[in-house]
Enzyme design. Structure first.
Site, PDB file in Angstrom:
ATOM      1  N   VAL A  36       3.345   4.060  -4.729  1.00 41.79           N
ATOM      2  CA  VAL A  36       3.206   2.628  -4.964  1.00 41.79           C
ATOM      3  C   VAL A  36       2.626   2.357  -6.345  1.00 41.79           C
ATOM      4  CG1 VAL A  36       2.048   0.515  -4.218  1.00 41.79           C
ATOM      5  CG2 VAL A  36       3.034   2.059  -2.521  1.00 41.79           C
ATOM      6  N   GLY A  54      -5.410   5.227  -1.406  1.00 41.90           N
ATOM      7  CA  GLY A  54      -5.791   5.281   0.001  1.00 41.90           C
ATOM      8  C   GLY A  54      -4.871   6.197   0.769  1.00 41.90           C
ATOM      9  N   ARG A  93      -0.339  -0.520  10.307  1.00 38.24           N
ATOM     10  CA  ARG A  93      -1.249  -0.671   9.177  1.00 38.24           C
ATOM     11  C   ARG A  93      -2.707  -0.682   9.624  1.00 38.24           C
ATOM     12  NH1 ARG A  93       3.105  -4.312   8.111  1.00 38.24           N
ATOM     13  NH2 ARG A  93       4.317  -3.686   6.280  1.00 38.24           N
ATOM     14  N   THR A 120      -3.494  -1.490  -0.965  1.00 40.79           N
ATOM     15  CA  THR A 120      -3.761  -0.489   0.062  1.00 40.79           C
ATOM     16  C   THR A 120      -3.841  -1.146   1.439  1.00 40.79           C
ATOM     17  OG1 THR A 120      -5.073   0.749  -1.557  1.00 40.79           O
ATOM     18  CG2 THR A 120      -5.328   1.357   0.753  1.00 40.79           C
ATOM     19  N   ASN A 121      -3.192  -0.537   2.416  1.00 42.07           N
ATOM     20  CA  ASN A 121      -3.170  -1.088   3.769  1.00 42.07           C
ATOM     21  C   ASN A 121      -4.271  -0.513   4.660  1.00 42.07           C
ATOM     22  OD1 ASN A 121      -1.058  -3.024   3.903  1.00 42.07           O
ATOM     23  ND2 ASN A 121       0.419  -1.383   3.633  1.00 42.07           N
ATOM     24  N   PRO A 122      -4.728  -1.280   5.661  1.00 43.05           N
ATOM     25  CA  PRO A 122      -4.301  -2.646   5.980  1.00 43.05           C
ATOM     26  C   PRO A 122      -4.969  -3.626   5.024  1.00 43.05           C
ATOM     27  CG  PRO A 122      -5.968  -1.943   7.536  1.00 43.05           C
ATOM     28  CD  PRO A 122      -5.709  -0.776   6.652  1.00 43.05           C
ATOM     29  N   THR A 177       7.555 -11.986   2.605  1.00 38.09           N
ATOM     30  CA  THR A 177       8.276 -13.233   2.355  1.00 38.09           C
ATOM     31  C   THR A 177       9.548 -12.978   1.567  1.00 38.09           C
ATOM     32  OG1 THR A 177       6.268 -14.573   2.470  1.00 38.09           O
ATOM     33  CG2 THR A 177       8.110 -15.485   1.222  1.00 38.09           C
ATOM     34  N   ARG A 188      11.258 -10.211   1.609  1.00 39.41           N
ATOM     35  CA  ARG A 188      12.187  -9.573   2.552  1.00 39.41           C
ATOM     36  C   ARG A 188      12.888 -10.622   3.412  1.00 39.41           C
ATOM     37  NH1 ARG A 188       7.557  -5.195   3.950  1.00 39.41           N
ATOM     38  NH2 ARG A 188       8.303  -3.430   2.679  1.00 39.41           N
ATOM     39  N   HIS A 235      -0.622  -9.243   7.172  1.00 39.53           N
ATOM     40  CA  HIS A 235       0.450  -8.413   6.627  1.00 39.53           C
ATOM     41  C   HIS A 235       0.655  -7.277   7.617  1.00 39.53           C
ATOM     42  CE1 HIS A 235       2.966  -6.028   4.072  1.00 39.53           C
ATOM     43  NE2 HIS A 235       2.051  -5.107   3.860  1.00 39.53           N
ATOM     44  N   THR A 292       7.222   2.961   1.209  1.00 40.67           N
ATOM     45  CA  THR A 292       7.816   1.801   0.552  1.00 40.67           C
ATOM     46  C   THR A 292       7.148   1.686  -0.808  1.00 40.67           C
ATOM     47  OG1 THR A 292       6.168   0.281   1.474  1.00 40.67           O
ATOM     48  CG2 THR A 292       8.182   0.595   2.732  1.00 40.67           C
TER      49      THR A 292
END
Length: 318
Positions: free
Chosen positions: A19, A84, A93, A124-126, A154, A156, A180, A235
């Site tokens: 990413v 992360g 997430r 970085t998630n979540p 959005t 997508r 998210h 992703t």
């Protein structure tokens, strides 16, 4: 917020993984910032990524720098955190929360020392949970620390709608709000294609977007990341482009509305959790979260999303 120590148009990206490097590449191609700096604790990896990017700067307007010394983020205008643990196939997430919260707690003080006046963006998630963690650890106001939230979700959804309606994405106006993640939802009550309410859009006199179709599109948008991760392990390209576009909005004096996640104060009765909502941003950071019309079902969905995130924060001691 004072900005005297912010270097003009410097973007620092924390994390040289898929990413972070995709974001650096997108920002370099788009000319999102004058200086793009990549920081990672893995010296061999980050040095190689910086060199690879720098080799192409004959064809760009930006300068690339970076390394494993946190000093490379000094005096940044914007700091985007991508570092992360990576989301694994089948993992939600929120499952990542505990591991990445600890990373955030350790990382933020050092970043603040180098760039106290930067705008901080969490990828970085979540990301919603970590936005709350990062704000509490840093003590920064919500205008200065937030996340990309549902900006990509959005995009997508608008892509899916544009394909279904056979129109360009710029004619599609709808937003995904909330977490998210799995509890996010589109605000269908105000969604339009051009100026036509989405439920009234017709082809050959027949309505295209029935409730079943809308439910399917919402599900596809919310779960798109899982399918991509299953197929390629991460992703990265689309979030890189989304991040680069956000940087441009944050370095501009003009104001832009984007769906971003920040810690809320009495938004439809929701406080102290971070959720994505249409947000007015500029070089001053978040100027305000825009209160948009929602029908009762959507307000209930927003509260449900908030409760899920509040439960996750409670498990982490926040």
């Amino acid at each position: 917020m004072a900005k005297s120590s912010r270097q003009a148009s410097k973007l620092s990206i924390v994390g040289a993984g898929a990413v972070g490097t995709s974001l650096a590449y997108a920002a370099l191609i788009r000319g999102s910032a004058n200086v793009i700096s990549l920081y990672d604790i893995d010296k061999k990896k980050v040095d190689a990524e910086v060199r690879d990017l720098a080799h192409g700067t004959q064809f760009t307007s930006s300068v690339v720098m970076g390394g494993d010394d946190i000093g490379v983020v000094k005096d940044s205008s914007v700091v985007i955190i991508t570092a992360g643990a990576k989301q694994k196939p089948g993992q939600t997430r929120l499952d990542l929360a505990a591991t990445n919260a600890k990373i955030m707690e350790k990382m933020m003080p050092g970043l603040l020392k180098q760039a106290p006046d930067a705008l901080y963006v969490l990828v970085t998630n979540p990301c919603d949970v970590l936005t709350v963690v990062a704000q509490k650890v840093s003590g920064l106001p919500s205008s200065q620390i937030f996340s990309t939230g549902t900006m990509l979700d959005t995009s997508r959804l608008r892509w899916l709608i544009s394909k279904k309606a056979n129109v360009t994405q710029r004619n599609v106006h709808t937003t995904i709000v909330g977490e998210h993640g799995d509890s996010e939802f589109p605000v269908w009550s105000s969604a339009t294609i051009s100026h036509v309410p989405i439920r009234d859009w017709t082809v050959s006199g027949k309505k295209v977007f029935t409730d079943d179709v809308l439910d399917q599109l919402a599900h596809e948008a919310a779960h798109a990341a899982y399918e991509v991760i299953e197929g390629k392990g991460a992703t990265n390209y689309a979030i890189g482009l989304a991040g680069a576009r956000l940087v441009e909005a944050l370095l501009a004096p003009a104001r832009t509305v984007l769906p971003l996640s920040s810690v809320l104060t009495n938004y439809y009765g929701v406080s102290e959790v971070a959720l994505s909502l249409p947000t007015l941003v500029s070089s001053a950071g978040i100027e305000r979260v825009v209160e948009i019309p929602m029908d009762p079902t959507e307000v209930s969905a927003l509260h449900l999303s908030a409760e899920q995130l509040r439960a996750s924060l409670a498990q982490l001691g926040y």
